[in-house]
Enzyme design. Structure first.
Site, mmCIF file in Angstrom:
data_model
loop_
_atom_site.group_PDB
_atom_site.id
_atom_site.type_symbol
_atom_site.label_atom_id
_atom_site.label_comp_id
_atom_site.label_asym_id
_atom_site.label_seq_id
_atom_site.Cartn_x
_atom_site.Cartn_y
_atom_site.Cartn_z
ATOM 1 N N GLY A 106 83.574 55.017 23.713
ATOM 2 C CA GLY A 106 84.560 55.666 22.866
ATOM 3 C C GLY A 106 85.948 55.529 23.454
ATOM 4 O O GLY A 106 86.129 55.144 24.615
ATOM 5 N N GLY A 154 79.769 55.444 23.514
ATOM 6 C CA GLY A 154 79.814 55.445 22.061
ATOM 7 C C GLY A 154 79.070 54.292 21.424
ATOM 8 O O GLY A 154 78.542 54.407 20.312
ATOM 9 N N GLU A 177 78.824 58.261 32.445
ATOM 10 C CA GLU A 177 79.721 59.398 32.231
ATOM 11 C C GLU A 177 79.850 60.365 33.404
ATOM 12 O O GLU A 177 80.896 61.006 33.560
ATOM 13 C CB GLU A 177 79.274 60.172 30.978
ATOM 14 C CG GLU A 177 79.572 59.458 29.667
ATOM 15 C CD GLU A 177 78.559 58.391 29.310
ATOM 16 O OE1 GLU A 177 78.750 57.693 28.306
ATOM 17 O OE2 GLU A 177 77.543 58.247 30.039
ATOM 18 N N ASP A 185 76.455 61.630 26.518
ATOM 19 C CA ASP A 185 76.396 62.304 25.214
ATOM 20 C C ASP A 185 75.849 61.366 24.136
ATOM 21 O O ASP A 185 74.937 60.603 24.401
ATOM 22 C CB ASP A 185 77.760 62.892 24.857
ATOM 23 C CG ASP A 185 78.837 61.840 24.621
ATOM 24 O OD1 ASP A 185 78.735 60.723 25.159
ATOM 25 O OD2 ASP A 185 79.797 62.137 23.877
#
Length: 394
Positions: A106, A154, A177, A185
């Site tokens: 992302g 993402g 992350e 996530d």
């Protein structure tokens, strides 16, 4: 193996990991086929087309490694829902432009900037990204992701929840992350604990990179097809007549059978899977660290040095995220992860991680708290607390 050689290998692995993490983060905050969007600039960052029986999503930011931003999410989601209801569309495919990346993650830099400025992007991006992840995971039509190249963050969310994920010899999967003060996530709390043994927790805490056929052998891709065959594969898929999921699987199976690259190679972690299950089978992150310290093997030492660079808070949040997510539905996991995302936006480590890796590039983040022992259960509890009316409902 001598201590000097081991140290050199650990340093080399560290540099390689940092380069991949920078690729994941270093995205610029820019905004017969029937193209629905094909202009340059923000409007052309994602191309939405119909071709034969298929709706085709093409991520079109090759200079930014096809990183996902909010404007792209806002184009993909409504079109995905339209294709789901369209009798002329039987399957959905997603791919990326260029030979480097499917989607490297992302647009984290833009999110960090918005968080510092108090902008709404820190709510909007995560909320709408997770809604899109859920739409992919619940799509009633076959969804085929061609994950050719870097697939992280993402990009994982755009692929892993679909029916079919096709890796190539160029695929590079990672969830890095914890190295920037976040957590894995986009539904990581759902799919990671469902991998064999403790592999998911290992990938989540260490950010370990899987390449090529290993992505399939780990259970993250459903098929492996050599990159040079993708164009022909795509043509055969779009030429199907009202295909069922079984029909799509048959085409993918046939192409996989023709793809020999790496077929004889064992899974990269095969010789260490018992070690992974034992060492990462602890009751807490501290327990995992203690087991690694007691092991005194080159493999354990390498993982220990990796964990020492990660955000202590992120590791503890991630450990609980995966433990909880193992018994949750995808919708429950995404709602939980939205709470976690907003807690990270309120905290310190995310902004410090972006600074150290992307802005100043000194690779020396100053985490707060600085040690696992300083991250209390009460602190971790706060990350999972309800946001009340701001919770994500799916």
């Amino acid at each position: 193996m001598s201590a000097g050689v081991l140290g050199s290998r650990v340093r080399l692995a560290s540099l390689q990991r940092l380069h991949i993490l920078q690729a994941h983060l270093n995205v610029l905050p820019r905004g017969t086929s029937r193209p629905m969007s094909s202009r340059d600039g923000p409007e052309g960052e994602v191309l939405l087309q119909t071709s034969g029986c298929a709706g085709v999503i093409t991520l079109n930011r090759p200079k930014a490694l096809n990183a996902l931003n909010l404007s792209m999410i806002r184009k993909i989601f409504p079109q995905l829902k339209k294709w789901e209801e369209d009798d002329q569309t039987s399957i959905v495919m997603i791919k990326g432009v260029g030979d480097k990346a499917f989607c490297a993650g992302g647009d984290i830099r833009a999110v960090a900037d918005a968080g510092k400025a108090g902008g709404s992007l820190i709510q909007d991006f995560f909320r709408e990204e997770y809604i899109l992840n859920n739409a992919i995971g619940t799509l009633r039509k076959p969804y085929v992701a061609l994950i050719d190249g870097i697939t992280m963050g993402g990009g994982v969310g755009l692929s892993v929840h679909g029916h079919f994920r096709v890796a190539t010899e160029r695929t590079l999967f990672a969830m890095p992350e914890t190295g920037i003060g976040l957590f894995p996530d986009v539904g990581g709390g759902f799919f990671l604990p469902r991998l064999r043994g403790k592999l998911g927790l290992f990938l989540a805490l260490t950010g370990f990179r899987l390449k090529g056929r290993d992505v399939q052998q780990a259970g993250l891709a459903t098929h492996f097809v050599e990159s040079q065959k993708l164009a022909a594969l795509e043509r055969d898929l779009v030429q199907l007549k009202c295909p069922s999921q079984k029909d799509v699987a048959g085409v993918l199976d046939a192409y996989q059978a023709q793809s020999c690259a790496g077929r004889e190679q064992p899974f990269v972690l095969e010789e260490h899977m018992q070690d992974v299950d034992r060492l990462f089978g602890g009751s807490s992150v501290e327990d995992v660290v203690r087991r690694l310290e007691a092991e005194r093997s080159p493999f354990a030492e390498k993982q220990l040095q990796t964990l020492k660079r990660m955000s202590p808070t992120s590791m503890k949040v991630t450990f609980r995220q995966l433990a909880s997510g193992a018994s949750m539905s995808l919708q429950e996991v995404l709602a939980m992860e939205y709470r976690l995302s907003q807690a990270c936006m309120r905290g310190h480590d995310f902004y410090e991680g972006v600074r150290a890796v992307l802005i100043d590039k000194d690779q020396q983040p100053k985490w707060q708290p600085a040690s696992l022992e300083q991250v209390t259960d009460e602190m971790v509890d706060g990350y999972f607390q309800s946001l009340g009316s701001s919770d994500l409902h799916l």
